[in-house]
Motif scaffolding. Structure first.
Motif, PDB file in Angstrom:
ATOM      1  N   ALA A   1     -52.921   8.362  66.635  1.00  0.00           N
ATOM      2  CA  ALA A   1     -54.227   7.845  66.213  1.00  0.00           C
ATOM      3  C   ALA A   1     -55.363   8.722  66.736  1.00  0.00           C
ATOM      4  N   GLN A   2     -55.163   9.325  67.909  1.00  0.00           N
ATOM      5  CA  GLN A   2     -56.180  10.196  68.505  1.00  0.00           C
ATOM      6  C   GLN A   2     -56.008  11.664  68.098  1.00  0.00           C
ATOM      7  N   ASP A   3     -55.044  11.916  67.225  1.00  0.00           N
ATOM      8  CA  ASP A   3     -54.754  13.279  66.781  1.00  0.00           C
ATOM      9  C   ASP A   3     -54.446  14.201  67.968  1.00  0.00           C
ATOM     10  N   ILE A   4     -53.685  13.649  68.920  1.00  0.00           N
ATOM     11  CA  ILE A   4     -53.199  14.435  70.060  1.00  0.00           C
ATOM     12  C   ILE A   4     -51.730  14.736  69.808  1.00  0.00           C
ATOM     13  N   ARG A   5     -51.391  15.998  69.756  1.00  0.00           N
ATOM     14  CA  ARG A   5     -49.998  16.377  69.521  1.00  0.00           C
ATOM     15  C   ARG A   5     -49.222  16.225  70.825  1.00  0.00           C
ATOM     16  N   LEU A   6     -48.360  15.235  70.880  1.00  0.00           N
ATOM     17  CA  LEU A   6     -47.562  14.966  72.079  1.00  0.00           C
ATOM     18  C   LEU A   6     -46.171  15.536  71.888  1.00  0.00           C
ATOM     19  N   LEU A   7     -45.798  16.479  72.742  1.00  0.00           N
ATOM     20  CA  LEU A   7     -44.468  17.071  72.714  1.00  0.00           C
ATOM     21  C   LEU A   7     -43.707  16.602  73.952  1.00  0.00           C
ATOM     22  N   THR A   8     -42.651  15.832  73.760  1.00  0.00           N
ATOM     23  CA  THR A   8     -41.823  15.383  74.885  1.00  0.00           C
ATOM     24  C   THR A   8     -40.510  16.150  74.868  1.00  0.00           C
ATOM     25  N   GLY A   9     -39.864  16.190  76.028  1.00  0.00           N
ATOM     26  CA  GLY A   9     -38.619  16.948  76.141  1.00  0.00           C
ATOM     27  C   GLY A   9     -38.835  18.433  75.918  1.00  0.00           C
ATOM     28  N   ALA A  10     -40.038  18.901  76.205  1.00  0.00           N
ATOM     29  CA  ALA A  10     -40.396  20.303  75.973  1.00  0.00           C
ATOM     30  C   ALA A  10     -40.836  20.933  77.293  1.00  0.00           C
ATOM     31  N   GLU A  11     -40.003  21.743  77.887  1.00  0.00           N
ATOM     32  CA  GLU A  11     -40.339  22.396  79.153  1.00  0.00           C
ATOM     33  C   GLU A  11     -41.004  23.740  78.896  1.00  0.00           C
ATOM     34  N   VAL A  12     -42.186  23.923  79.462  1.00  0.00           N
ATOM     35  CA  VAL A  12     -42.877  25.200  79.328  1.00  0.00           C
ATOM     36  C   VAL A  12     -42.266  26.183  80.321  1.00  0.00           C
ATOM     37  N   THR A  13     -41.738  27.268  79.801  1.00  0.00           N
ATOM     38  CA  THR A  13     -41.030  28.238  80.641  1.00  0.00           C
ATOM     39  C   THR A  13     -41.858  29.476  80.955  1.00  0.00           C
TER      40      THR A  13
ATOM     41  N   THR B   1     -52.927  19.651  72.478  1.00  0.00           N
ATOM     42  CA  THR B   1     -51.474  19.538  72.594  1.00  0.00           C
ATOM     43  C   THR B   1     -51.119  19.149  74.012  1.00  0.00           C
ATOM     44  N   LEU B   2     -50.372  18.067  74.158  1.00  0.00           N
ATOM     45  CA  LEU B   2     -49.929  17.560  75.460  1.00  0.00           C
ATOM     46  C   LEU B   2     -48.419  17.746  75.533  1.00  0.00           C
ATOM     47  N   ILE B   3     -47.970  18.540  76.502  1.00  0.00           N
ATOM     48  CA  ILE B   3     -46.569  18.954  76.554  1.00  0.00           C
ATOM     49  C   ILE B   3     -45.915  18.405  77.822  1.00  0.00           C
ATOM     50  N   GLY B   4     -44.829  17.648  77.666  1.00  0.00           N
ATOM     51  CA  GLY B   4     -44.123  17.076  78.805  1.00  0.00           C
ATOM     52  C   GLY B   4     -42.643  17.422  78.783  1.00  0.00           C
ATOM     53  N   ALA B   5     -42.086  17.690  79.949  1.00  0.00           N
ATOM     54  CA  ALA B   5     -40.663  18.031  80.036  1.00  0.00           C
ATOM     55  C   ALA B   5     -39.779  16.802  79.877  1.00  0.00           C
ATOM     56  N   GLU B   6     -40.282  15.622  80.247  1.00  0.00           N
ATOM     57  CA  GLU B   6     -39.480  14.410  80.115  1.00  0.00           C
ATOM     58  C   GLU B   6     -39.474  13.943  78.662  1.00  0.00           C
TER      59      GLU B   6
END
Length: 399
Positions: A68-80, A29-34
């Motif tokens: 395609a790489q089965d990587i869960r990309l979460l954008t607009g998600a800030e880890v608090t 899981t790849l989590i980005g705030a932007e």
């Protein structure tokens, strides 16, 4: 094994891709705030701001890569929150369990205090896509822009503004531009370049405060002077983004403190990129560069899967200003002399500590950059007399 990556910039994207390339089949899981998918930052203050690079070319990967790489990309998600004991992270109202986690949170800009006018409308910072999108409409020929900071970000913004026909004034509090990162010889060369393009450079000039009612209209200087402007760009450096790490109780030392493999002070927690410092040369080093973000992230990915190998940095950097490409190999810390190689249109500055070559600044001289980089990475030097002779074949430096 679920691996979570907090921060979807250059390092986070490289780490996620490397995990899959190494054959990791567990959840990633790849989590980005932007809200935008991972993209390149360096072109923001160069080609993108000039309008020469569209958004789709900024993206690090094609839009379908992540699925395609089965990587869960979460954008607009800030880890608090990051709980290193329970092995959980929180974003929004969701709590996610991880087996290993990497912090690739990057860096944040140094902002001027509100008391100095740092929050006035018309005051811009250069770090994110939204920052640059917000300032782009300001770049109208004939308008006046004040740039605060004579490092590479400030100089790149000045170059874009000058090319677009704006009236550019740049102030630098230090005695000269590039004071912290380059020799006087390099600063002199870039000063002349900018002045030849009509940029007004005021070195040894400190900002007291930005002024304006409802919007920035000028700047008061500490020497009593005043500069009128239509908008301002602040480029006074960045800081490692360690807020989440600090709140989690991780050890900090000029960023998130890692060992030579990228481990932090908490089990199962790793870090890479601009936010991370690591052992180097008897001390600690933190590098702010794309190559370091990629290389360190890929090494951390390998070590998360059990490789157990040390990260050895190979520092190099670049800057584009007008029609000049500056390429830098090595780190110039501790230099005691600079040897200039003047080839006319191509020029390079070679930093030495005694007889040891430390770094090279190459202006429109890719050959000098590549040879200097190979020498430095091999722990070898170059005869200063040959370096200084533009008629000498650079290949001869390789011995």
């Amino acid at each position: 094994m679920h691996i979570a990556i907090i921060g979807a910039g250059q390092a986070g994207a490289a780490l996620a891709a490397r995990l899959r390339a190494l054959g990791h089949t567990g959840p990633v899981t790849l989590i980005g705030a932007e809200t935008t998918a991972p993209y390149q930052r360096p072109p923001l203050s160069k080609g993108y701001l000039l309008g020469e690079m569209p958004l789709d070319r900024l993206l690090l990967r094609a839009p379908d890569f992540w699925a395609a790489q089965d990587i869960r990309l979460l954008t607009g998600a800030e880890v608090t929150a990051l709980d290193t004991t329970a092995q959980t992270l929180t974003h929004g109202d969701k709590v996610v369990h991880w087996d290993q986690v990497a912090l690739t949170t990057g860096a944040r800009v140094r902002r001027l205090p509100a008391a100095m006018g740092g929050d006035l409308p018309g005051v811009h910072y250069v770090r994110s896509l939204s920052d640059v999108d917000g300032m782009a409409p300001e770049f109208v020929a004939g308008r006046r822009v004040l740039i605060v900071g004579g490092g590479y970000i400030g100089l790149e913004a000045a170059a874009v503004a000058a090319k677009k026909g704006l009236k550019v004034t740049l102030i630098e509090a230090a005695p000269r531009i590039l004071q912290r990162v380059a020799a006087p010889e390099t600063a002199d060369w870039f000063r002349a370049l900018h002045m030849n393009h009509g940029v007004e450079l005021l070195e040894g000039t400190s900002l007291s405060r930005l002024t304006g009612q409802g919007r920035v209209t000028g700047a008061d200087l500490t020497d009593g002077g005043h500069i009128a402007c239509d908008f301002a760009i602040i480029g006074v450096g960045i800081l490692p983004d360690t807020a989440l790490a600090e709140a989690s109780g991780l050890a900090l030392d000029n960023g998130i403190a890692c060992d030579d493999q990228g481990r932090t002070s908490a089990p199962g927690v790793w870090a890479a990129g601009d936010c991370a410092s690591f052992p180097h040369g008897g001390g600690r080093l933190r590098l702010e560069s794309v190559p370091n973000a990629i290389d360190m992230a890929e090494r951390v990915a390998e070590n998360m899967l059990g490789a157990g190998t040390s990260y050895v940095p190979k520092p190099w950097f670049w800057s584009d200003q007008y029609d000049v490409k500056l390429q830098i190999a090595g780190l110039n810390t501790g230099y005691d002399r600079v040897v200039v190689r003047d080839g006319g249109a191509a020029r390079s500055h070679w930093y030495y500590a005694g007889d040891r070559l430390l770094a090279v600044d190459a202006m429109n001289d890719a050959r000098a950059f590549m040879i200097g980089r190979r020498l430095i990475e091999a722990g070898r030097s170059a005869d200063p007399a040959l370096v200084a002779d533009p008629s000498a074949d650079l290949k001869s430096l390789m011995g």
